[in-house]
Design a protein around this motif. Structure first.
Motif, PDB file in Angstrom:
ATOM      1  N   GLU A 129       0.787  -1.156  -0.073  1.00  0.00           N
ATOM      2  CA  GLU A 129       0.069  -0.015  -0.068  1.00  0.00           C
ATOM      3  C   GLU A 129       0.835   1.197  -0.100  1.00  0.00           C
ATOM      4  OE1 GLU A 129      -2.818   1.564   3.222  1.00  0.00           O
ATOM      5  OE2 GLU A 129      -3.848  -0.169   2.436  1.00  0.00           O
ATOM      6  N   ARG A 130       1.904   1.342   0.897  1.00  0.00           N
ATOM      7  CA  ARG A 130       2.879   2.503   1.038  1.00  0.00           C
ATOM      8  C   ARG A 130       3.532   2.564  -0.469  1.00  0.00           C
ATOM      9  NH1 ARG A 130      -0.121   3.627   4.360  1.00  0.00           N
ATOM     10  NH2 ARG A 130       0.042   3.598   6.578  1.00  0.00           N
ATOM     11  N   THR A 131       3.993   1.562  -0.989  1.00  0.00           N
ATOM     12  CA  THR A 131       4.823   1.555  -2.349  1.00  0.00           C
ATOM     13  C   THR A 131       3.992   2.247  -3.336  1.00  0.00           C
ATOM     14  OG1 THR A 131       6.047  -0.352  -1.526  1.00  0.00           O
ATOM     15  CG2 THR A 131       6.094   0.057  -3.998  1.00  0.00           C
ATOM     16  N   ASP A 132       2.587   1.697  -3.325  1.00  0.00           N
ATOM     17  CA  ASP A 132       1.442   2.123  -4.443  1.00  0.00           C
ATOM     18  C   ASP A 132       1.331   3.764  -4.089  1.00  0.00           C
ATOM     19  OD1 ASP A 132       1.347  -0.444  -5.408  1.00  0.00           O
ATOM     20  OD2 ASP A 132      -0.787  -0.885  -4.332  1.00  0.00           O
ATOM     21  N   ASP A 133       1.249   4.181  -2.838  1.00  0.00           N
ATOM     22  CA  ASP A 133       1.199   5.644  -2.492  1.00  0.00           C
ATOM     23  C   ASP A 133       2.291   6.313  -2.833  1.00  0.00           C
ATOM     24  OD1 ASP A 133      -1.224   5.126  -1.310  1.00  0.00           O
ATOM     25  OD2 ASP A 133      -0.506   5.211   0.754  1.00  0.00           O
ATOM     26  N   LEU A 134       3.301   5.782  -2.653  1.00  0.00           N
ATOM     27  CA  LEU A 134       4.836   6.527  -3.125  1.00  0.00           C
ATOM     28  C   LEU A 134       4.796   6.710  -4.724  1.00  0.00           C
ATOM     29  CD1 LEU A 134       7.413   7.894  -2.287  1.00  0.00           C
ATOM     30  CD2 LEU A 134       8.432   5.375  -2.554  1.00  0.00           C
ATOM     31  N   GLN A 135       4.343   5.493  -5.312  1.00  0.00           N
ATOM     32  CA  GLN A 135       4.344   5.814  -6.854  1.00  0.00           C
ATOM     33  C   GLN A 135       3.368   6.636  -7.307  1.00  0.00           C
ATOM     34  OE1 GLN A 135       3.980   1.731  -7.776  1.00  0.00           O
ATOM     35  NE2 GLN A 135       6.092   1.218  -7.839  1.00  0.00           N
ATOM     36  N   VAL A 159       2.255   9.226  -5.752  1.00  0.00           N
ATOM     37  CA  VAL A 159       2.927  10.600  -5.369  1.00  0.00           C
ATOM     38  C   VAL A 159       3.993  11.187  -6.076  1.00  0.00           C
ATOM     39  CG1 VAL A 159       3.981  12.188  -3.589  1.00  0.00           C
ATOM     40  CG2 VAL A 159       1.985  10.736  -2.974  1.00  0.00           C
ATOM     41  N   LYS A 160       4.488  10.345  -6.740  1.00  0.00           N
ATOM     42  CA  LYS A 160       5.769  10.536  -7.721  1.00  0.00           C
ATOM     43  C   LYS A 160       5.160  10.869  -8.951  1.00  0.00           C
ATOM     44  CE  LYS A 160       9.997   8.464  -9.877  1.00  0.00           C
ATOM     45  NZ  LYS A 160       9.498   9.188 -11.055  1.00  0.00           N
ATOM     46  N   ALA A 161       4.201  10.086  -9.277  1.00  0.00           N
ATOM     47  CA  ALA A 161       3.667  10.415 -10.871  1.00  0.00           C
ATOM     48  C   ALA A 161       2.768  11.888 -10.723  1.00  0.00           C
ATOM     49  CB  ALA A 161       2.506   9.385 -11.145  1.00  0.00           C
ATOM     50  N   GLU A 162       2.207  12.356  -9.692  1.00  0.00           N
ATOM     51  CA  GLU A 162       1.545  13.334  -9.436  1.00  0.00           C
ATOM     52  C   GLU A 162       2.412  14.626  -9.383  1.00  0.00           C
ATOM     53  OE1 GLU A 162      -0.858  13.182  -5.834  1.00  0.00           O
ATOM     54  OE2 GLU A 162      -2.244  11.941  -6.769  1.00  0.00           O
ATOM     55  N   TYR A 163       3.633  14.314  -8.813  1.00  0.00           N
ATOM     56  CA  TYR A 163       4.715  15.444  -8.764  1.00  0.00           C
ATOM     57  C   TYR A 163       5.263  15.541 -10.060  1.00  0.00           C
ATOM     58  CZ  TYR A 163       9.054  18.001  -7.432  1.00  0.00           C
ATOM     59  OH  TYR A 163       9.905  18.676  -7.681  1.00  0.00           O
ATOM     60  N   ASP A 164       5.661  14.382 -10.979  1.00  0.00           N
ATOM     61  CA  ASP A 164       6.000  14.475 -12.223  1.00  0.00           C
ATOM     62  C   ASP A 164       5.089  15.347 -13.121  1.00  0.00           C
ATOM     63  OD1 ASP A 164       8.276  13.214 -11.506  1.00  0.00           O
ATOM     64  OD2 ASP A 164       7.545  11.176 -12.335  1.00  0.00           O
ATOM     65  N   ASN A 165       3.645  15.031 -13.017  1.00  0.00           N
ATOM     66  CA  ASN A 165       2.774  15.687 -13.691  1.00  0.00           C
ATOM     67  C   ASN A 165       2.756  17.095 -13.393  1.00  0.00           C
ATOM     68  OD1 ASN A 165       1.905  13.295 -15.166  1.00  0.00           O
ATOM     69  ND2 ASN A 165       0.320  13.078 -13.830  1.00  0.00           N
ATOM     70  N   TYR A 166       3.159  17.569 -12.118  1.00  0.00           N
ATOM     71  CA  TYR A 166       2.764  18.923 -11.700  1.00  0.00           C
ATOM     72  C   TYR A 166       4.026  19.941 -12.061  1.00  0.00           C
ATOM     73  CZ  TYR A 166       3.868  22.848  -8.637  1.00  0.00           C
ATOM     74  OH  TYR A 166       3.950  24.075  -7.963  1.00  0.00           O
TER      75      TYR A 166
END
Length: 164
Positions: free
Chosen positions: A19-25, A27-34
């Motif tokens: 679950e934490r690994t999925d959350d981290l991925q 958040v990383k994708a959201e940050y890249d999109n941002y």
């Protein structure tokens, strides 16, 4: 691959790790999109700012062009005109509107229309004021005189073919 190497035996702990690994991925994708969106927004603001500055300088360019046409060209005037055109072009300013161009209402404002039976399409015959664009942004349409064929519905607009 990482999950298989971990010696985790407790299912709830393994589930929490996934679950934490999925959350981290996520958040990383959201940050890249941002970051990509911020980069696009900055470029758009820059393009708008350049277009606004160029639009404000068009009357200066018109005045220099008029002066070059009507006054004797001195070395100083020649230098000013060349430097102004070079610097504006380096910002992406492009002029358009040449005698003989096909009339395009998206880029030309026809201020006079002359009819010619020989004409097949509307053609710019006189450029009264050049048009300018930067990139895809139209800064100012060209003011032109056009020659074109007679309109087929011209008689009906004058009332000659009106039925009573």
């Amino acid at each position: 691959m990482e999950k298989e190497r971990l010696p985790v035996t407790d299912l709830s702990l393994r589930h929490l790790l996934e679950e934490r690994t999925d959350d981290l991925q996520r958040v990383k994708a959201e940050y890249d999109n941002y970051r990509k969106q911020v980069r696009r927004d900055r470029m758009a603001v820059r393009e708008i700012a350049v277009a606004n500055v160029l639009r404000a300088l068009l009357p200066v360019l018109d005045a220099v062009d008029r002066t070059c046409r009507h006054e004797p060209i001195t070395p100083g005037l020649h230098d000013i005109a060349d430097t102004l055109r070079t610097q504006l072009a380096s910002l992406g300013l492009q002029s358009f509107g040449e005698k003989g161009d096909a009339f395009d209402p998206a880029f030309h404002d026809a201020v006079a229309h002359h009819v010619s039976a020989d004409a097949e399409q509307l053609v710019c015959t006189q450029i009264l004021r050049r048009g300018y664009q930067v990139g895809e942004h139209l800064l100012r349409p060209a003011h032109v005189e056009v020659v074109g064929p007679p309109r087929p519905d011209a008689d009906s607009q004058l009332g000659h073919d009106r039925e009573i």
